[in-house]
Scaffold this motif. Structure first.
Motif, short mmCIF file in Angstrom:
data_model
loop_
_atom_site.label_atom_id
_atom_site.label_comp_id
_atom_site.label_asym_id
_atom_site.label_seq_id
_atom_site.Cartn_x
_atom_site.Cartn_y
_atom_site.Cartn_z
N ILE A 54 -1.65 -4.28 -1.49
CA ILE A 54 -1.86 -3.52 -0.26
C ILE A 54 -1.83 -4.46 0.94
O ILE A 54 -1.19 -4.17 1.96
CB ILE A 54 -3.20 -2.74 -0.32
CG1 ILE A 54 -3.18 -1.72 -1.46
CG2 ILE A 54 -3.51 -2.08 1.03
CD1 ILE A 54 -2.08 -0.68 -1.38
N ASP A 55 -2.50 -5.60 0.84
CA ASP A 55 -2.49 -6.58 1.93
C ASP A 55 -1.08 -7.06 2.23
O ASP A 55 -0.70 -7.20 3.40
CB ASP A 55 -3.40 -7.77 1.60
CG ASP A 55 -4.87 -7.40 1.57
OD1 ASP A 55 -5.25 -6.34 2.14
OD2 ASP A 55 -5.65 -8.16 0.98
N ASN A 56 -0.28 -7.30 1.19
CA ASN A 56 1.11 -7.73 1.39
C ASN A 56 1.93 -6.63 2.05
O ASN A 56 2.78 -6.90 2.90
CB ASN A 56 1.75 -8.14 0.06
CG ASN A 56 1.18 -9.43 -0.47
OD1 ASN A 56 0.62 -10.22 0.27
ND2 ASN A 56 1.31 -9.63 -1.77
N TRP A 57 1.69 -5.37 1.67
CA TRP A 57 2.40 -4.25 2.28
C TRP A 57 2.06 -4.18 3.77
O TRP A 57 2.94 -4.01 4.60
CB TRP A 57 2.04 -2.94 1.57
CG TRP A 57 2.77 -1.76 2.11
CD1 TRP A 57 4.02 -1.33 1.76
CD2 TRP A 57 2.33 -0.87 3.15
NE1 TRP A 57 4.36 -0.22 2.50
CE2 TRP A 57 3.34 0.08 3.36
CE3 TRP A 57 1.16 -0.79 3.90
CZ2 TRP A 57 3.22 1.09 4.30
CZ3 TRP A 57 1.05 0.22 4.85
CH2 TRP A 57 2.07 1.15 5.03
N ILE A 58 0.77 -4.31 4.09
CA ILE A 58 0.34 -4.28 5.49
C ILE A 58 1.00 -5.41 6.27
O ILE A 58 1.53 -5.20 7.37
CB ILE A 58 -1.20 -4.36 5.59
CG1 ILE A 58 -1.84 -3.08 5.03
CG2 ILE A 58 -1.64 -4.60 7.04
CD1 ILE A 58 -3.34 -3.18 4.83
N SER A 59 1.01 -6.61 5.71
CA SER A 59 1.65 -7.75 6.37
C SER A 59 3.13 -7.50 6.61
O SER A 59 3.66 -7.83 7.68
CB SER A 59 1.48 -9.02 5.53
OG SER A 59 0.13 -9.39 5.45
N GLY A 60 3.78 -6.89 5.64
CA GLY A 60 5.20 -6.56 5.78
C GLY A 60 5.45 -5.57 6.90
O GLY A 60 6.41 -5.69 7.66
N ARG A 61 4.56 -4.57 7.01
CA ARG A 61 4.71 -3.58 8.08
C ARG A 61 4.52 -4.25 9.45
O ARG A 61 5.22 -3.92 10.40
CB ARG A 61 3.69 -2.45 7.91
CG ARG A 61 3.93 -1.60 6.67
CD ARG A 61 5.23 -0.88 6.68
NE ARG A 61 5.22 0.15 7.71
CZ ARG A 61 6.23 0.94 7.99
NH1 ARG A 61 7.35 0.85 7.32
NH2 ARG A 61 6.13 1.83 8.93
N ILE A 62 3.57 -5.16 9.54
CA ILE A 62 3.35 -5.87 10.80
C ILE A 62 4.58 -6.69 11.17
O ILE A 62 5.03 -6.66 12.31
CB ILE A 62 2.08 -6.75 10.71
CG1 ILE A 62 0.83 -5.88 10.60
CG2 ILE A 62 2.00 -7.70 11.90
CD1 ILE A 62 -0.43 -6.63 10.25
#
Length: 71
Positions: A54-62
């Motif tokens: 989830i943290d990696n997904w959030i970072s990718g969206r940013i």
């Protein structure tokens, strides 16, 4: 001295919703499209998500937002 990775943390759906700002239906729609981390079955109908994913997904969206590539 041994270098061990920290233990993985599992997040239930309300925690995923709080972290991402997405609601249940949108999370599952993105999962179906392959655009969101898949849930891990726990028992019965209970599922959770791996916090690192989830943290990696959030970072990718940013990163997408900063580069102007958000759909």
């Amino acid at each position: 001295m041994s270098s061990q990775a920290p233990p993985k943390t599992l997040l239930r759906r309300p925690d995923v919703e709080k972290r991402t700002g997405l609601k249940r239906a949108h999370i599952y729609a993105l999962m179906k499209q392959g655009e969101f981390p898949q849930a891990v079955p726990l028992a019965g109908r209970a599922v959770a998500w791996i916090s690192d994913e989830i943290d990696n997904w959030i970072s990718g969206r940013i990163q997408q937002a900063r580069s102007g590539n958000v759909a």
